[in-house]
Scaffold this active site. Structure first.
Site, PDB file in Angstrom:
ATOM      1  N   SER A  13       1.049  -1.470  -0.338  1.00 48.84           N
ATOM      2  CA  SER A  13       0.229  -0.195  -0.287  1.00 48.84           C
ATOM      3  C   SER A  13       1.237   1.690  -0.020  1.00 48.84           C
ATOM      4  O   SER A  13       1.934   1.571  -0.262  1.00 48.84           O
ATOM      5  CB  SER A  13      -0.698  -0.203   1.389  1.00 48.84           C
ATOM      6  N   LYS A  33       2.082  -3.620   6.503  1.00 47.23           N
ATOM      7  CA  LYS A  33       2.512  -3.615   5.248  1.00 47.23           C
ATOM      8  C   LYS A  33       3.716  -3.229   4.998  1.00 47.23           C
ATOM      9  O   LYS A  33       4.204  -3.764   4.446  1.00 47.23           O
ATOM     10  CB  LYS A  33       1.559  -2.772   4.813  1.00 47.23           C
ATOM     11  N   TYR A  88      -2.310  -1.293  10.774  1.00 43.33           N
ATOM     12  CA  TYR A  88      -2.279  -2.044   9.685  1.00 43.33           C
ATOM     13  C   TYR A  88      -1.321  -1.838   8.500  1.00 43.33           C
ATOM     14  O   TYR A  88      -0.913  -2.249   8.108  1.00 43.33           O
ATOM     15  CB  TYR A  88      -4.011  -1.256   9.026  1.00 43.33           C
TER      16      TYR A  88
HETATM   17  P1  NAD Z   1     -10.719  -7.387   1.681  1.00 45.50           P
HETATM   18  O1  NAD Z   1     -11.393  -6.994   3.029  1.00 45.50           O
HETATM   19  O2  NAD Z   1     -11.660  -7.090   0.809  1.00 45.50           O
HETATM   20  O3  NAD Z   1     -10.292  -8.460   0.973  1.00 45.50           O
HETATM   21  C1  NAD Z   1      -9.551  -9.190   1.796  1.00 45.50           C
HETATM   22  C2  NAD Z   1      -9.965 -11.212   2.163  1.00 45.50           C
HETATM   23  O4  NAD Z   1      -8.997 -11.452   3.331  1.00 45.50           O
HETATM   24  C3  NAD Z   1     -11.367 -10.527   2.806  1.00 45.50           C
HETATM   25  O5  NAD Z   1     -12.067 -12.150   1.388  1.00 45.50           O
HETATM   26  C4  NAD Z   1     -11.023 -11.757   3.910  1.00 45.50           C
HETATM   27  O6  NAD Z   1     -12.209 -12.713   4.177  1.00 45.50           O
HETATM   28  C5  NAD Z   1      -9.774 -12.531   3.128  1.00 45.50           C
HETATM   29  N1  NAD Z   1      -8.460 -12.478   5.022  1.00 45.50           N
HETATM   30  C6  NAD Z   1      -8.506 -12.026   5.665  1.00 45.50           C
HETATM   31  N2  NAD Z   1      -7.262 -12.715   6.997  1.00 45.50           N
HETATM   32  C7  NAD Z   1      -7.522 -14.093   6.391  1.00 45.50           C
HETATM   33  C8  NAD Z   1      -6.947 -15.411   6.609  1.00 45.50           C
HETATM   34  N3  NAD Z   1      -6.293 -15.153   7.732  1.00 45.50           N
HETATM   35  N4  NAD Z   1      -6.963 -16.243   5.864  1.00 45.50           N
HETATM   36  C9  NAD Z   1      -7.525 -15.965   4.757  1.00 45.50           C
HETATM   37  N5  NAD Z   1      -8.149 -15.247   3.632  1.00 45.50           N
HETATM   38  C10 NAD Z   1      -8.918 -13.882   5.362  1.00 45.50           C
HETATM   39  O7  NAD Z   1      -9.557  -5.876   1.121  1.00 45.50           O
HETATM   40  P2  NAD Z   1      -9.266  -5.462  -0.171  1.00 45.50           P
HETATM   41  O8  NAD Z   1      -9.687  -4.152  -0.498  1.00 45.50           O
HETATM   42  O9  NAD Z   1      -9.748  -6.588  -2.122  1.00 45.50           O
HETATM   43  O10 NAD Z   1      -7.832  -6.080   0.340  1.00 45.50           O
HETATM   44  C11 NAD Z   1      -7.037  -6.348  -0.810  1.00 45.50           C
HETATM   45  C12 NAD Z   1      -5.462  -7.141  -0.725  1.00 45.50           C
HETATM   46  O11 NAD Z   1      -5.236  -5.175  -0.247  1.00 45.50           O
HETATM   47  C13 NAD Z   1      -5.717  -6.769   1.422  1.00 45.50           C
HETATM   48  O12 NAD Z   1      -4.936  -6.902   1.614  1.00 45.50           O
HETATM   49  C14 NAD Z   1      -5.258  -5.171   1.803  1.00 45.50           C
HETATM   50  O13 NAD Z   1      -4.361  -4.502   2.944  1.00 45.50           O
HETATM   51  C15 NAD Z   1      -4.714  -4.568   0.227  1.00 45.50           C
HETATM   52  N6  NAD Z   1      -5.024  -3.252   0.284  1.00 45.50           N
HETATM   53  C16 NAD Z   1      -5.944  -2.151   0.016  1.00 45.50           C
HETATM   54  C17 NAD Z   1      -6.510  -1.526  -0.601  1.00 45.50           C
HETATM   55  C18 NAD Z   1      -7.867  -1.091  -0.420  1.00 45.50           C
HETATM   56  O14 NAD Z   1      -7.636   0.215  -0.342  1.00 45.50           O
HETATM   57  N7  NAD Z   1      -9.222  -1.464  -0.291  1.00 45.50           N
HETATM   58  C19 NAD Z   1      -4.596  -0.253  -0.697  1.00 45.50           C
HETATM   59  C20 NAD Z   1      -3.762  -1.017  -0.260  1.00 45.50           C
HETATM   60  C21 NAD Z   1      -3.749  -2.556   0.144  1.00 45.50           C
END
Ligand code: NAD
Ligand code: UDP
Length: 349
Positions: free
Chosen positions: A124, A153, A149
């Site tokens: 991120s 990362k 959080y």
């Molecule tokens: P999201 O919460 O929709 O998807 C993450 C998924 O991981 C969820 O479906 C959740 O059920 C699953 N999960 C969490 N912990 C788990 C575990 N221990 N075992 C199995 N499954 C698990 O989030 P997203 O927006 O799709 O983000 C995906 C990734 O990208 C994340 O790592 C997030 O931190 C990163 N990210 C997201 C953003 C954003 O703004 N959406 C920005 C930067 C980075």
């Protein structure tokens, strides 16, 4: 390639499955559904016209991962699994560190035991902290994160860098996402936050659909063109395509031109559009494209927020041939199509 998507039922993962299939790849999805709904995967199957394997499991569960790697020949992993609510991470730091860090530790260990050493990690822009330079390039030093959080990362990036340094067979791609918004053009899948949204776009769409009374804008006294915070919003489909482009590293890392031999195997890219939009710019664009009013009030600054954050995405263009195609209007249009067709997200059924 066959790709294991951890956290593949979530917002970015579900869109990435579609783009992977369009590019001729196939997937296995593992997700514990802690922040997602299996309905998203059913809809993805509908869009791509194909079924794919899904395992409801936690990535900290070594036995389940082991079984999956034994069952399928996995060429690479994209790790989306992780908890991502910034505010919650402040009140539950241990849960965040435990889930996000331990999850990746177990995953990496199982991967190496099965000889799969190709990983894309969802990082991120938060790792830059209050960025030293704007637009942010990958050379910009990492900064102080303002919440647990963000630290997960930043620290997991370091873990992956060290693992790759110790064993040069690993190919590690760190993708630093800017602000993903938007949804698939079908309106069938999109962002489905639990409870009150923390992020701007779901708050706007939930206000537009009548679930929230008004948007609170966190500060209008920043040093930006209109005083509200500026971010680099990127359409989630563009972001998903960035992952497909990054697979090039695993297919032939020697094609990545700028790398010296001793650096081969570690790749860091910003995924953003390179354009900064303020909160008010986004509100106005949303109103104009969709013909709906977004009532808002100005509130105090949100602790930990920075004024401006947007990237220089040229490294991903030069090395992966990837650049974002969609602009802010398409992002607003597609976010609204998803929300208006699914006022209660996947619970609408
Ligand atoms: P999201 O919460 O929709 O998807 C993450 C998924 O991981 C969820 O479906 C959740 O059920 C699953 N999960 C969490 N912990 C788990 C575990 N221990 N075992 C199995 N499954 C698990 O989030 P997203 O927006 O799709 O983000 C995906 C990734 O990208 C994340 O790592 C997030 O931190 C990163 N990210 C997201 C953003 C954003 O703004 N959406 C920005 C930067 C980075
Ligand atoms: N924001 C806002 N009201 C909200 C949510 C967000 O004014 O209800 C602002 C926030 O202060 C920041 C921008 O919108 O300037 C993007 O915030 P978001 O939480 O979506 O992403 P961040 O860049 O903080 O990860």
């Amino acid at each position: 390639m066959k790709i294991l998507l951890t956290g593949g039922a979530g917002y970015i993962g579900s869109h990435t499955i579609i783009e992977l299939y369009k590019a001729g790849h196939s997937v296995v999805v593992v997700d514990n559904l802690v922040n997602s709904n299996q309905e998203a995967l059913r809809r993805v199957s509908k869009i791509i016209g194909e079924e794919f394997p899904f395992e409801k499991a936690d990535i900290r569960d070594r036995e389940s991962l082991d079984r999956l790697f034994g069952q399928y020949h996995i060429d690479a992993v994209i790790n989306f699994a992780g908890l991502k609510a910034v505010g919650e991470s402040v009140s539950k730091p241990l849960e965040y560190y435990e889930n996000n860090m331990n999850g990746v530790f177990v995953l990496l260990d199982v991967m190496r035991r099965h000889g799969c050493k190709n990983i894309i990690f969802s990082s991120s822009a938060t790792v830059y902290g209050d960025p030293a330079i704007i637009p942010i390039t990958e050379e910009c030093p990492k900064g102080q994160c303002t919440n647990p959080y963000g630290w997960t990362k930043s620290m997991l990036e370091q873990v992956l860098i060290d693992v790759q340094k110790a064993d040069r067979e690993w190919n590690v791609v760190l993708l630093r996402y800017f602000n993903p918004i938007g949804a698939h053009e079908s309106g069938l899948i999109g962002e489905n936050p639990n409870g009150i949204p923390n992020n701007l776009m779901p708050y706007i769409t939930q206000t537009a659909v009548g679930l929230r009374k008004e948007l609170g804008i966190f500060g209008n006294d920043y040093d930006t063109h209109d005083g509200t915070g500026v971010r680099d919003y990127i359409h989630v489909v563009d972001l998903a395509r960035g992952h497909v482009a990054a697979l090039k590293v695993f297919e032939n890392r020697n094609e990545i031109s700028s790398q010296r031999d001793e650096e081969k195997g570690l790749y860091i890219y910003n995924l953003g559009t390179g354009h900064g939009y303020s909160v008010l710019d986004v509100v106005k664009a949303f109103e104009k494209v969709n013909g709906v009013k977004i009532p808002y009030v100005i509130k105090e600054r949100r602790p930990g927020d920075i004024a401006t954050c947007y990237c220089n995405p040229s490294k991903a263009k030069e090395e992966l041939g990837w650049e974002a195609q969609y602009g802010i209007e398409e992002m607003c249009r597609d976010s609204w199509r998803w929300q208006s067709q699914n006022p209660n997200g996947y619970e609408s059924l």
